[in-house]
Structure formats: structure tokens, C-alpha cells
Design a protein around this motif. Structure first.
Motif, PDB file in Angstrom:
ATOM      1  N   TRP A  64       0.854  -1.189   0.000  1.00 10.66           N
ATOM      2  CA  TRP A  64       0.000   0.000   0.000  1.00 10.66           C
ATOM      3  C   TRP A  64       0.888   1.236   0.000  1.00 10.66           C
ATOM      4  O   TRP A  64       2.110   1.156   0.146  1.00 10.66           O
ATOM      5  N   PHE A  65       0.237   2.400  -0.168  1.00  8.66           N
ATOM      6  CA  PHE A  65       0.965   3.664  -0.178  1.00  8.66           C
ATOM      7  C   PHE A  65       1.186   4.166   1.245  1.00  8.66           C
ATOM      8  O   PHE A  65       0.329   3.995   2.127  1.00  8.66           O
ATOM      9  N   LEU A  66       2.329   4.778   1.462  1.00  9.24           N
ATOM     10  CA  LEU A  66       2.570   5.461   2.723  1.00  9.24           C
ATOM     11  C   LEU A  66       1.545   6.571   2.927  1.00  9.24           C
ATOM     12  O   LEU A  66       0.926   7.054   1.971  1.00  9.24           O
ATOM     13  N   ARG A  67       1.391   6.992   4.160  1.00 11.25           N
ATOM     14  CA  ARG A  67       0.560   8.174   4.456  1.00 11.25           C
ATOM     15  C   ARG A  67       1.384   9.443   4.294  1.00 11.25           C
ATOM     16  O   ARG A  67       0.836  10.505   3.994  1.00 11.25           O
ATOM     17  N   GLY A  68       2.703   9.350   4.527  1.00  8.69           N
ATOM     18  CA  GLY A  68       3.554  10.520   4.383  1.00  8.69           C
ATOM     19  C   GLY A  68       4.875  10.335   5.099  1.00  8.69           C
ATOM     20  O   GLY A  68       5.290   9.215   5.417  1.00  8.69           O
ATOM     21  N   TYR A  69       5.525  11.462   5.364  1.00  5.67           N
ATOM     22  CA  TYR A  69       6.807  11.491   6.076  1.00  5.67           C
ATOM     23  C   TYR A  69       6.780  12.600   7.126  1.00  5.67           C
ATOM     24  O   TYR A  69       6.259  13.693   6.873  1.00  5.67           O
ATOM     25  N   TYR A  70       7.355  12.322   8.286  1.00  3.06           N
ATOM     26  CA  TYR A  70       7.530  13.342   9.315  1.00  3.06           C
ATOM     27  C   TYR A  70       8.607  14.337   8.879  1.00  3.06           C
ATOM     28  O   TYR A  70       9.355  14.105   7.922  1.00  3.06           O
ATOM     29  N   ASP A  71       8.704  15.440   9.622  1.00  2.00           N
ATOM     30  CA  ASP A  71       9.721  16.457   9.334  1.00  2.00           C
ATOM     31  C   ASP A  71      11.126  15.871   9.284  1.00  2.00           C
ATOM     32  O   ASP A  71      11.970  16.309   8.495  1.00  2.00           O
ATOM     33  N   ASN A  72      11.387  14.866  10.126  1.00  2.00           N
ATOM     34  CA  ASN A  72      12.735  14.276  10.190  1.00  2.00           C
ATOM     35  C   ASN A  72      12.955  13.175   9.161  1.00  2.00           C
ATOM     36  O   ASN A  72      13.992  12.506   9.170  1.00  2.00           O
ATOM     37  N   GLY A  73      11.982  12.962   8.274  1.00  2.93           N
ATOM     38  CA  GLY A  73      12.124  11.977   7.215  1.00  2.93           C
ATOM     39  C   GLY A  73      11.635  10.589   7.558  1.00  2.93           C
ATOM     40  O   GLY A  73      11.629   9.700   6.693  1.00  2.93           O
TER      41      GLY A  73
END
Length: 279
Positions: free
Chosen positions: A175-184
Motif C-alpha cells: 500500500w501507499f505510505l501516508r507521508g513522512y515526518y519532518d525528520n524523514g
């Protein structure tokens, strides 16, 4: 349109009659204007609506350390057509740029505003917002073309393709990630302790004509298998809900696990997954 600031961002909510509300760094709210405009005009073509003049609102832009401000803005002396208001919203989002993975920036929350610390530092990215922005650009490009605004149509269509390519690359294996935090660090990966799979990043992947069809077929089935609880008729937003842990996504952890934005059912989020499965 009447709740849009001169810079293109909007009030997520406000109280009549004075319009006291919040100015924030939330990243999705302004895009619902061009989205809804496309939805309406594709059903009821009414070019006079596009030419209607509506004033903006105005206040001092948020300072570097301000995430939000509760205020009563003034009505601006500046007005724009409904079409210009929609373009201003899109321009504002595009000017914010993309992150290290070419994805749209999360800001202090996208549709799930409880994730207000994922991208508060200005580097966190949202796969869901990237799909949504790509979808809006694709549909709005068609509107621009119908109005003879061909240069803008071409620009928006290319950006829709670029964003979809970046979202396609945010693949976690099933599945697709939801996103990335500021620190990657990842959000929405099977390797994460919480929020291993998030429904809306999967649902909106089906809406882009530039999404990888094989990935879409796989991720939407994975979301339904993991998040639809047939026995109690509930479709979770994501699973597992946030509890403790080193990564702090924001005030979403203030809700009990499985309640509201923290992995519970939000009905329009559930409907988006149903739409994705139908498609």
C-alpha cells in the motif's frame, strides 16, 4: 470565496455573523474550493458563476512561530472572480512547494488535522494531499481549457502528472505510505508502530488517472481487508491507532485509541474507501 485571505489560504472554520475564526497552516482546506467548483460545474455548467465578484478577507500573515491564530479578519478592499479565487487557492498550495520526496507538504495537518505535528517544521510530506492536489489540478486543468486558459491548463496538467509520479513512488510494498515526518521518518508504513496503513492515502490513489493501476488494485484491497470490520460495520481511518511512542504526530494522540481521528470511523473517510472500491 468570502472566507479566503488575499494570500490564497482560507479559514478552515468561522463563526457567523462576524466571521471570527482561525488562520492556520493546514494544507488541504483551501483546495476544497477548486474541487467543489469543478464538481459543480461538471454537473451544472454556469459560466456566470465563474465571473461573480467576491471580496477577500485580510489579516496579518502568520508569523514564523505561529501555527494558528484565532481572530476576526477584515473584509478586504480587493475582490476577485470565483475563478480567480480558485486559482489563488491552487497557486498558494503550489507556492508552498514539495518536500524531499516530491510530495506536497503536510503543514500543520491535512484532512486529518489531528496530525498537526507531522509537518509543523515545514518538511513533513503528505501522500494523501499529493493525490488530492493532483486530482484537483487534473480536473481544474479541464476547466481552464474550456475557458480558453490554455497556458494554465498545460501547467496544471504537468504538475498533476509530476505529483502523481511522486505519490506512486511512496510505495510500502502492499500500500501507499501516508507521508513522512519532518525528520524523514515514515508515516503509514507496515514497519511503523502505529498507523501502519491509512485508508485515505489508498482511497485517493484511485482518483488519479496517473496512478499505477497494479498498485492501486493492490492497495485498495489491502485497505479494505485491514480496515473494514464487517462484524460491527465500521471502517477505520487507519490502524493501529496512536498511543505512546517517540514519534509525536500531534494532538491526535489526545483521543483514545479508535476514537475520532485517532483510528476511528469518520464517515466521509469511510465513503471515500467505498468509492475507491467501486472504481
Amino acid at each position: 470565496c468570502a472566507r479566503q485571505f488575499e494570500e490564497g489560504d482560507v479559514q478552515p472554520w468561522w463563526h457567523p455573523p462576524a466571521g471570527k475564526g482561525v488562520r492556520t497552516r493546514i494544507s488541504d482546506d483551501l483546495l476544497w474550493l477548486p474541487y467543489t467548483l469543478c464538481e459543480y460545474l461538471e454537473t451544472y455548467w454556469d459560466e456566470t458563476l465563474l465571473q461573480k465578484q467576491v471580496p477577500y478577507i485580510t489579516s496579518a500573515p502568520l508569523g514564523p512561530q505561529e501555527h494558528e491564530r484565532y481572530e476576526t479578519p477584515a473584509v478586504s478592499e480587493r475582490s476577485g472572480t470565483v475563478y480567480e479565487h480558485a486559482v489563488a487557492a491552487i497557486t498558494c498550495v503550489l507556492n508552498r512547494g514539495t518536500g524531499a520526496h516530491g510530495l506536497a507538504l503536510m503543514g500543520t495537518g491535512d484532512w486529518n488535522d489531528g496530525m498537526d505535528l507531522v509537518g509543523a517544521g515545514g518538511k513533513g510530506e503528505s501522500v494523501w494531499l499529493t493525490w488530492f492536489l493532483s486530482h484537483v489540478l487534473h480536473r481544474f486543468a479541464a476547466l481552464c481549457r474550456r475557458l480558453g486558459d490554455d497556458a494554465r491548463a498545460g501547467e496544471y496538467q504537468q504538475k498533476a502528472k509530476d505529483l502523481s509520479h511522486a505519490a506512486n513512488e511512496a510505495w510500502d510494498g502492499a500500500w501507499f505510505l501516508r507521508g513522512y515526518y519532518d525528520n524523514g521518518e515514515t508515516l503509514g508504513s507496515h514497519q511503523d508502530l502505529y498507523c501502519q496503513i491509512d485508508s485515505i492515502a489508498q482511497s485517493f490513489g484511485t482518483l488519479s488517472p496517473y496512478a499505477d493501476e497494479e498498485k492501486v488494485a493492490q492497495e485498495v484491497r489491502a485497505a479494505a481487508a485491514r480496515l473494514f470490520h464487517r462484524d460491527c460495520g465500521v471502517v477505520q481511518l487507519f490502524d493501529p491507532p496512536f498511543e505512546a511512542g517517540e514519534r509525536d504526530p500531534g494532538y491526535i494522540r489526545g483521543y483514545l485509541p479508535g476514537v475520532r481521528e485517532n483510528g476511528g470511523q469518520y464517515t466521509h473517510g469511510a465513503v471515500w474507501l467505498a468509492m475507491a472500491l467501486l472504481k
